[in-house]
Structures are given as structure tokens and as C-alpha cells.
Scaffold this motif. Sequence first.
Motif: not given
Length: 212
Positions: A113, A130, A100-101
Amino acid sequence: MRLEAITWDRLTDALAGHIAAMTAQDGSPWLRVAIDGAPAASPGEPAGRLAEALRIRGRAVHKAGTFGFLRPASLRLEYGREDADAFYDEWFDRRALWREVFRPLDPGGTGRVLPDLWDPVADRATRSGYAELPPGGVLLLHGPLLLGHGFPFDFSVHLKLSPAALARRTPQDRRWTLPAFARYEDDTRPEEAADVVVRADDPRRPAWSGLG
């Protein structure tokens, strides 16, 4: 390692100027920066100062903390609430950080992100939306035990506390984590792994290794 006294303002200005002039090592349009330190060193505070200094220099910033990426209680507390090895190995959802990052900031990534994933108080997903980090933006990830996992940081700062300062500044109900930080020193050697080391035993009088 020789460390020189510096003020937080001068330190922030030097780091921001250096980072603003950098390009990603892998050709990504985004920079990924670590502010690594035990909770007792308050890594979120210098990360906040640095984020503001970078924005003044025209760089978009996404600041995130690793305590927003804890694993569910059923997993991180499987061996009890005060297991230092579990804190080291199991508490932080490093797969989620990759997914996710970091992956969205790979070359050709989307730049979308997550600011956080898990609420440790409610023990459920945060359902945060996000964030869009535009090309040229900087990820500032702050928190403990960040180095030594292969995360693709372009630049890293380690906030160093002596064992005595770490013990003194760690709340009584978190002193069970101290062996995890001793293990981190032995396994990862963050002073050698980081690009910059900042001694923060006295939060009013930092000292740093410089940008050499």
C-alpha cells in the motif's frame, strides 16, 4: 444516542482490544479501520494512539491520512479555493485510495500500500515507496468525510463535534469548509454509520457510545 465519559487511554485500550480480536468481514487477512473526523477533531491523534496500542498487541499497522491523497490543485480548486461542495466532492482522490490502499488489501491482494500520493504544498506526486503490510496487519485510515463511499471498512470510529465546537475549533481560514461537514451530517449520518462514536467537543473529556 447515549454517550459515556471515558479517558483517551481507556478508549484506546478498549478499541485496540476489540480490533485485535477481529477478523475481516470479507475473509481478507487484513483489517481496515476508519478514524473519521473533521480536521478540528484531530483524527490523526487517536489514530496514532490506536496504532501504538495495536503494535503492542502484536499487530502490524499501516497508518495513513486522507490529506496525503488530495487531488491536484487544478482539479480540487477548479471552482475556487473556498468552495465547500468542491471540498466535499472533489478534494480527496477516492479512486486513488481504492487503487493504492484498499484493493491491495482485498482477499488475495498483495498487501503493498502507498502511505501517501500527493503533496498539496508542492502540488506534485510524493513519490513515496510502497509499504508492505503483512497478513494479520491493520490499516488505520484517518481523516474527514470517510464514511458513505463504500470503502470496505471492517470497523469505524467517528469523532463527533457539535456544530458549535466544530466552528470554534476550525481555524478562520478553514471556516469555509463548515457547510461541507453539515452536508456530511445530512447525507451520510456518520453517527449511525460508524461502529463507535466518540464525542470530542472537549478534547480533554471524550465520551463514547461503547462497543455494543
